[in-house]
Motif scaffolding. Structure first.
Motif, PDB file in Angstrom:
ATOM      1  N   ASN A 209       0.797  -1.225   0.000  1.00 37.41           N
ATOM      2  CA  ASN A 209       0.000   0.000   0.000  1.00 37.41           C
ATOM      3  C   ASN A 209       0.833   1.281   0.000  1.00 37.41           C
ATOM      4  N   GLY A 210       2.136   1.152   0.228  1.00 39.08           N
ATOM      5  CA  GLY A 210       3.017   2.299   0.138  1.00 39.08           C
ATOM      6  C   GLY A 210       3.192   3.048   1.441  1.00 39.08           C
ATOM      7  N   ILE A 211       4.164   3.966   1.443  1.00 40.07           N
ATOM      8  CA  ILE A 211       4.498   4.776   2.611  1.00 40.07           C
ATOM      9  C   ILE A 211       4.473   6.250   2.210  1.00 40.07           C
ATOM     10  N   GLY A 212       3.753   7.053   2.963  1.00 36.20           N
ATOM     11  CA  GLY A 212       3.738   8.491   2.715  1.00 36.20           C
ATOM     12  C   GLY A 212       2.752   8.897   1.631  1.00 36.20           C
ATOM     13  N   ARG A 213       2.952  10.104   1.137  1.00 36.21           N
ATOM     14  CA  ARG A 213       2.038  10.694   0.157  1.00 36.21           C
ATOM     15  C   ARG A 213       2.598  10.596  -1.259  1.00 36.21           C
ATOM     16  N   ALA A 214       1.822  11.148  -2.204  1.00 33.67           N
ATOM     17  CA  ALA A 214       2.197  11.234  -3.622  1.00 33.67           C
ATOM     18  C   ALA A 214       2.441   9.863  -4.236  1.00 33.67           C
ATOM     19  N   LYS A 215       1.678   8.857  -3.807  1.00 31.89           N
ATOM     20  CA  LYS A 215       1.869   7.505  -4.333  1.00 31.89           C
ATOM     21  C   LYS A 215       1.576   7.431  -5.831  1.00 31.89           C
ATOM     22  N   GLY A 216       0.640   8.213  -6.310  1.00 32.81           N
ATOM     23  CA  GLY A 216       0.350   8.209  -7.733  1.00 32.81           C
ATOM     24  C   GLY A 216       1.468   8.798  -8.576  1.00 32.81           C
ATOM     25  N   TYR A 217       2.387   9.505  -7.928  1.00 31.69           N
ATOM     26  CA  TYR A 217       3.459  10.192  -8.634  1.00 31.69           C
ATOM     27  C   TYR A 217       4.822   9.533  -8.419  1.00 31.69           C
TER      28      TYR A 217
END
Length: 228
Positions: A209-217
Motif C-alpha cells: 500500500n506504500g508509505i507516505g504521500r504522492a503515491k500516484g506520482y
C-alpha cells in the motif's frame, strides 16, 4: 494476489525522457497497463498500484507493484528496448509470506517527506533547507518516525562513533510539472540501507500500500532484497 514488475527503460528514448520529467506522465503510463475494471476490483482488496523509477549509473528501471497483472507493451514500445528486452513480472506472495520478526533486508524507498502537524511537534525539530524545505537530516527523521507504524526499524552498524543507522539518502530531487491548469511541485528523497522486521503484518501492508504521500506520482514504493 499482488505482482512485482521491473521494466528496463532506454535513456535515449523520447518516451523515457518524458516519464523522467513528469510524474504525471509516468502515472498515466503505469495506469494504462491495467484495464480500469481490474484495478477497481483489485484495489478493494489488499493492495494498490505503486511505482518507482530507479536510476543507476548504467540503467534506468521502472518498478511497479500491483494487485492485477500488468501489460507494459506500450511502455516498452515507447520508452524501453522493444527489440531486445520486454519486462519481468512475478508474484509477490512468496516474498510477502516469508516475512518474519527480526529478519534483516536491504531496502530502497523513494518517498515524499512533508512537513505536517505531527512533524512540527516531533522531538527532532525541522529546519529550513533546500530543495523541499527539509534538510537531509529532517528527511531521515521523517523515515525514522514512520518506521514503527510500517513494521520495521532501520538497521544499525557499529563505527568508531558508536552505533549509527545503516541507511542513507542517495538522492534528493524537486520536480515541477503540469497537471491540467495547475503546476505541481514534488520533492522526493530516495532512501537505501538495511531494515529489520518488527511487525510482519504492518510491513506487508507497507509493501503493498506504500508509505507516505504522492503515491500516484512515483513515491511510496518500498522494495526489499536479501542481504548479500
Amino acid at each position: 494476489m499482488m505482482f512485482l514488475s521491473r521494466v528496463p527503460l532506454n535513456p535515449a528514448r523520447v518516451g523515457t525522457k518524458k516519464v523522467l520529467a513528469s510524474p504525471q506522465v509516468g502515472h498515466a503510463a503505469v495506469m494504462a497497463a491495467f484495464p480500469p475494471e481490474h484495478i477497481t476490483a483489485a484495489e478493494n482488496g489488499s493492495g494498490r498500484v505503486l511505482w518507482r523509477i530507479d536510476r543507476r549509473e548504467t540503467a534506468i528501471d521502472l518498478y511497479v507493484v500491483s494487485p492485477a497483472e500488468p501489460d507494459f507493451t506500450h511502455i516498452v514500445e515507447q520508452a524501453g528496448w522493444p527489440t531486445t528486452t520486454a519486462w519481468a513480472t512475478r508474484k509477490y506472495s512468496p516474498l510477502l509470506d516469508t516475512l518474519a520478526d527480526e529478519q534483516q533486508w536491504h531496502f530502497r524507498l523513494t518517498a515524499n517527506p512533508i512537513r505536517s502537524a505531527m512533524d512540527r511537534t516531533a522531538d527532532v525539530p525541522l529546519t529550513r533547507g533546500k530543495p523541499s524545505g527539509l534538510t537531509p537530516a529532517d528527511q531521515m527523521s521523517w523515515l525514522h518516525r514512520r518506521s514503527d507504524d510500517n513494521g520495521f526499524r532501520l538497521g544499525v552498524c557499529r563505527s568508531p562513533q558508536g552505533e549509527v543507522p545503516d541507511a542513507t539518502i542517495i538522492d534528493r530531487s524537486t520536480l515541477r510539472f503540469r497537471r491540467g491548469p495547475a503546476t505541481i511541485t514534488l520533492s522526493t528523497a530516495t532512501y537505501e540501507g538495511i531494515l529489520e522486521v518488527t511487525d510482519p503484518q504492518k510491513l506487508r501492508s507497507a509493501l503493498t500500500n506504500g508509505i507516505g504521500r504522492a503515491k500516484g506520482y512515483g513515491c511510496g514504493l518500498l522494495t526489499l532484497a536479501p542481504l548479500t
